[in-house]
Design a protein around this motif. Structure first.
Motif, PDB file in Angstrom:
ATOM      1  N   THR A   1       0.842  -1.195   0.000  1.00 49.95           N
ATOM      2  CA  THR A   1       0.000   0.000   0.000  1.00 49.95           C
ATOM      3  C   THR A   1       0.879   1.248   0.000  1.00 49.95           C
ATOM      4  OG1 THR A   1      -0.107   0.214   2.413  1.00 49.95           O
ATOM      5  CG2 THR A   1      -1.735  -1.226   1.351  1.00 49.95           C
ATOM      6  N   TYR A   2       0.328   2.336  -0.519  1.00 49.38           N
ATOM      7  CA  TYR A   2       1.113   3.572  -0.543  1.00 49.38           C
ATOM      8  C   TYR A   2       1.440   4.044   0.870  1.00 49.38           C
ATOM      9  CZ  TYR A   2       2.650   8.325  -1.011  1.00 49.38           C
ATOM     10  OH  TYR A   2       3.394   9.469  -0.896  1.00 49.38           O
ATOM     11  N   LYS A   3       0.491   3.921   1.787  1.00 47.90           N
ATOM     12  CA  LYS A   3       0.728   4.373   3.159  1.00 47.90           C
ATOM     13  C   LYS A   3       1.927   3.660   3.769  1.00 47.90           C
ATOM     14  CE  LYS A   3      -1.482   4.893   7.680  1.00 47.90           C
ATOM     15  NZ  LYS A   3      -2.723   4.682   8.474  1.00 47.90           N
ATOM     16  N   ASN A   4       1.990   2.348   3.610  1.00 49.52           N
ATOM     17  CA  ASN A   4       3.113   1.587   4.161  1.00 49.52           C
ATOM     18  C   ASN A   4       4.420   1.919   3.449  1.00 49.52           C
ATOM     19  OD1 ASN A   4       1.519   0.297   6.043  1.00 49.52           O
ATOM     20  ND2 ASN A   4       1.172  -1.519   4.786  1.00 49.52           N
ATOM     21  N   PHE A   5       4.331   2.098   2.134  1.00 47.09           N
ATOM     22  CA  PHE A   5       5.526   2.442   1.357  1.00 47.09           C
ATOM     23  C   PHE A   5       6.067   3.802   1.793  1.00 47.09           C
ATOM     24  CE2 PHE A   5       7.765   4.156  -2.333  1.00 47.09           C
ATOM     25  CZ  PHE A   5       8.571   3.085  -2.700  1.00 47.09           C
ATOM     26  N   GLU A   6       5.179   4.767   1.921  1.00 48.88           N
ATOM     27  CA  GLU A   6       5.578   6.123   2.312  1.00 48.88           C
ATOM     28  C   GLU A   6       6.212   6.129   3.696  1.00 48.88           C
ATOM     29  OE1 GLU A   6       3.500  10.532   2.572  1.00 48.88           O
ATOM     30  OE2 GLU A   6       2.383   8.787   3.283  1.00 48.88           O
ATOM     31  N   GLN A   7       5.581   5.479   4.658  1.00 47.14           N
ATOM     32  CA  GLN A   7       6.107   5.456   6.021  1.00 47.14           C
ATOM     33  C   GLN A   7       7.471   4.774   6.079  1.00 47.14           C
ATOM     34  OE1 GLN A   7       2.902   3.531   8.140  1.00 47.14           O
ATOM     35  NE2 GLN A   7       1.858   5.469   8.580  1.00 47.14           N
ATOM     36  N   THR A   8       7.609   3.692   5.342  1.00 47.88           N
ATOM     37  CA  THR A   8       8.875   2.954   5.327  1.00 47.88           C
ATOM     38  C   THR A   8       9.974   3.777   4.676  1.00 47.88           C
ATOM     39  OG1 THR A   8       7.672   0.862   5.202  1.00 47.88           O
ATOM     40  CG2 THR A   8       9.996   0.824   4.585  1.00 47.88           C
ATOM     41  N   TYR A   9       9.666   4.363   3.526  1.00 44.66           N
ATOM     42  CA  TYR A   9      10.653   5.183   2.819  1.00 44.66           C
ATOM     43  C   TYR A   9      11.102   6.369   3.671  1.00 44.66           C
ATOM     44  CZ  TYR A   9      12.615   8.659  -0.297  1.00 44.66           C
ATOM     45  OH  TYR A   9      13.434   9.611  -0.851  1.00 44.66           O
TER      46      TYR A   9
END
Length: 232
Positions: A43-51
């Motif tokens: 998901t974008y939310k998980n990708f954004e937080q991880t990045y």
């Protein structure tokens, strides 16, 4: 109190150019192009937080000279994908990073009152940019957002081979002007890496704190760019 100013350096990201807003758009565009259809479980939310967590940690290591600029560029996306058990080769990572940096530089949101204060100060002072960002990207950001016309000097960490808070980048920047350390003012949003480090190098400083109403007891502080006109 600032006095006897002949030249003003500004930080760029978070000070004039709205990095928070612009980076969110660029990261979402990067996700849409390279992740959304290929890895639908991410998901974008998980990708954004991880990045963002990985990128923040790598920038901290870069400032401390624990990694190189090339490590920073490669590892922020490589490590992000690996958190989702996706292994990409270096050429794929380079393509993603180049797309992100280019898209980032295409964004144009500015911190409130940026154009107003630059128009005003440029009539009284020579202005420059002193940034930890990458020169090619920073030049495009400034051109696309229409503020490059206000500046005669741009000093970046990759050009100076030093990164704030290292004194070397401040000395390098001063040498790019015709003025003395004590007659140069640096304005930035990072109290430690911009203002305190700059003062240790012999520059005057003003801390731009737009995130709260805190004013440092020993450092000239403004809570908005517009407030600079009361000091300069």
């Amino acid at each position: 109190m600032v006095r006897n100013i002949d030249f003003i350096f500004f930080d760029l990201d978070h000070t004039l150019w709205d990095f928070e807003s612009n980076s969110k758009i660029a990261l979402k565009n990067t996700f849409d192009k390279f992740v959304q259809n290929r890895y639908p479980l991410i998901t974008y939310k998980n990708f954004e937080q991880t990045y963002e967590a990985i990128n923040l940690d790598l920038w901290d290591k870069y400032r401390k000279k624990l990694i190189t600029v090339e490590d920073l560029k490669m590892k922020r996306f490589k490590n992000t994908f690996e958190k989702f058990d996706v292994r990409l080769n270096d050429s794929a990572i380079e393509e993603i990073n180049e797309f992100y940096l280019f898209d980032l530089s295409e964004q144009t949101a500015l911190i409130e009152h940026t154009e107003y204060i630059l128009e005003k100060l440029s009539k009284k002072y020579e202005l420059g940019i002193l940034t930890n960002g990458f020169k090619e990207t920073q030049i495009r950001k400034m051109k696309n957002s229409g503020i490059d016309k206000y500046f005669s000097v741009l000093v970046s960490s990759d050009e100076a081979n030093a990164i704030k808070p290292d004194r070397k980048i401040f000395d390098y920047a001063v040498n790019e002007t015709k003025h003395k350390h004590e007659n140069i003012l640096y304005i930035g949003d990072d109290l430690e890496n911009d203002i305190i480090a700059g003062k240790k190098a012999g520059l005057q400083g003003i801390w731009l704190n737009i995130l709260s109403d805190e004013r440092h007891p020993e450092v000239e502080t403004v809570l908005s760019l517009k407030e600079l006109e009361t000091l300069l």
